[in-house]
Design a protein around this motif. Structure first.
Motif, short mmCIF file in Angstrom:
data_model
loop_
_atom_site.label_atom_id
_atom_site.label_comp_id
_atom_site.label_asym_id
_atom_site.label_seq_id
_atom_site.Cartn_x
_atom_site.Cartn_y
_atom_site.Cartn_z
N THR A 1 -24.56 -54.04 8.14
CA THR A 1 -25.34 -52.81 8.12
C THR A 1 -24.57 -51.69 8.81
OG1 THR A 1 -26.41 -53.28 10.23
CG2 THR A 1 -27.46 -54.15 8.25
N LYS A 2 -24.94 -50.49 8.50
CA LYS A 2 -24.29 -49.35 9.12
C LYS A 2 -24.61 -49.31 10.60
CE LYS A 2 -23.97 -46.41 5.08
NZ LYS A 2 -24.31 -45.11 4.50
N ALA A 3 -25.80 -49.78 10.95
CA ALA A 3 -26.18 -49.81 12.36
C ALA A 3 -25.26 -50.75 13.13
CB ALA A 3 -27.62 -50.25 12.52
N GLN A 4 -24.97 -51.91 12.57
CA GLN A 4 -24.07 -52.86 13.22
C GLN A 4 -22.68 -52.26 13.37
OE1 GLN A 4 -24.47 -56.17 10.58
NE2 GLN A 4 -25.96 -57.21 11.88
N ASP A 5 -22.21 -51.58 12.32
CA ASP A 5 -20.90 -50.94 12.39
C ASP A 5 -20.87 -49.86 13.47
OD1 ASP A 5 -20.01 -52.51 10.33
OD2 ASP A 5 -20.33 -50.98 8.78
N ALA A 6 -21.95 -49.08 13.57
CA ALA A 6 -22.02 -48.02 14.57
C ALA A 6 -22.02 -48.61 15.98
CB ALA A 6 -23.27 -47.17 14.36
N ILE A 7 -22.77 -49.69 16.18
CA ILE A 7 -22.82 -50.34 17.49
C ILE A 7 -21.45 -50.88 17.87
CG2 ILE A 7 -23.74 -52.34 18.73
CD1 ILE A 7 -26.37 -51.86 17.21
N LYS A 8 -20.78 -51.50 16.92
CA LYS A 8 -19.46 -52.06 17.17
C LYS A 8 -18.47 -50.95 17.51
CE LYS A 8 -16.41 -55.55 15.31
NZ LYS A 8 -16.14 -56.44 14.19
N GLU A 9 -18.53 -49.85 16.77
CA GLU A 9 -17.65 -48.71 17.02
C GLU A 9 -17.89 -48.13 18.41
OE1 GLU A 9 -14.62 -46.16 16.26
OE2 GLU A 9 -15.32 -47.72 14.88
N GLU A 10 -19.17 -47.99 18.78
CA GLU A 10 -19.51 -47.46 20.10
C GLU A 10 -19.00 -48.39 21.20
OE1 GLU A 10 -23.43 -46.42 22.78
OE2 GLU A 10 -23.65 -46.68 20.63
N TYR A 11 -19.14 -49.70 20.99
CA TYR A 11 -18.68 -50.68 21.97
C TYR A 11 -17.17 -50.57 22.19
CZ TYR A 11 -17.42 -55.18 23.98
OH TYR A 11 -16.90 -56.16 24.77
N THR A 12 -16.40 -50.49 21.11
CA THR A 12 -14.95 -50.38 21.25
C THR A 12 -14.56 -49.06 21.91
OG1 THR A 12 -14.77 -49.52 19.00
CG2 THR A 12 -14.42 -51.88 19.29
N HIS A 13 -15.30 -47.99 21.60
CA HIS A 13 -15.02 -46.69 22.21
C HIS A 13 -15.27 -46.75 23.72
CE1 HIS A 13 -14.52 -42.39 22.42
NE2 HIS A 13 -15.70 -42.28 23.02
N ARG A 14 -16.40 -47.34 24.13
CA ARG A 14 -16.71 -47.46 25.55
C ARG A 14 -15.68 -48.34 26.26
NH1 ARG A 14 -22.17 -49.85 26.31
NH2 ARG A 14 -22.01 -50.38 24.13
#
Length: 137
Positions: free
Chosen positions: A90-103
């Motif tokens: 899902t796009k939500a999962q992709d967004a969460i993963k992206e945010e995690y790597t950014h943090r």
């Protein structure tokens, strides 16, 4: 028969693929917002048979595969390879993963800067002590 549930940007959609009489047929079913397990099971047991029975489409011809016996180890490798492949997330999962790597990257940078600042502070204190000793204080 294969059922794939994916997020198309607005709703969760179920894609059913069946092969009968050497023809591939695909059906699309819209679940709505975040389907629960019982909703998916209700669809499989109640709505899916009606969906397949009501729609009489010809489908796309599929080549007949030879029924050659597959080595069990090869089959196991094929299954594990298919399970490792990322499905439609899902796009939500992709967004969460992206945010995690950014943090995570930001945290690494902050830690590096903090260590450098601490080194610089220790160095300045050491220099100051040397100056004070030289002056006789």
């Amino acid at each position: 028969m294969k059922l794939t549930i994916y997020y198309d940007g607005q709703f969760y959609v179920g894609l059913v693929e069946t092969v009968s009489n050497h023809h591939l047929k695909a059906y699309r079913y819209i679940f709505g917002n975040d389907p629960k397990d019982h909703e998916v099971l209700d669809f499989i047991y109640q709505d899916l048979p009606r969906l397949i029975a009501n729609q009489q489409q010809k489908g796309i011809p599929v080549e007949k595969k030879s029924l050659k016996k597959i080595n069990p180890k090869r089959l196991q490798r094929m299954v594990s390879k298919e399970l490792k492949q990322l499905g439609t997330s899902t796009k939500a999962q992709d967004a969460i993963k992206e945010e995690y790597t950014h943090r995570k990257k930001e945290k690494i940078i902050r830690n590096k800067q903090f260590k450098e600042e601490q080194k610089e502070l220790k160095r300045k204190l050491k220099i100051q002590k040397k100056k004070n000793k030289h002056k006789g204080r």
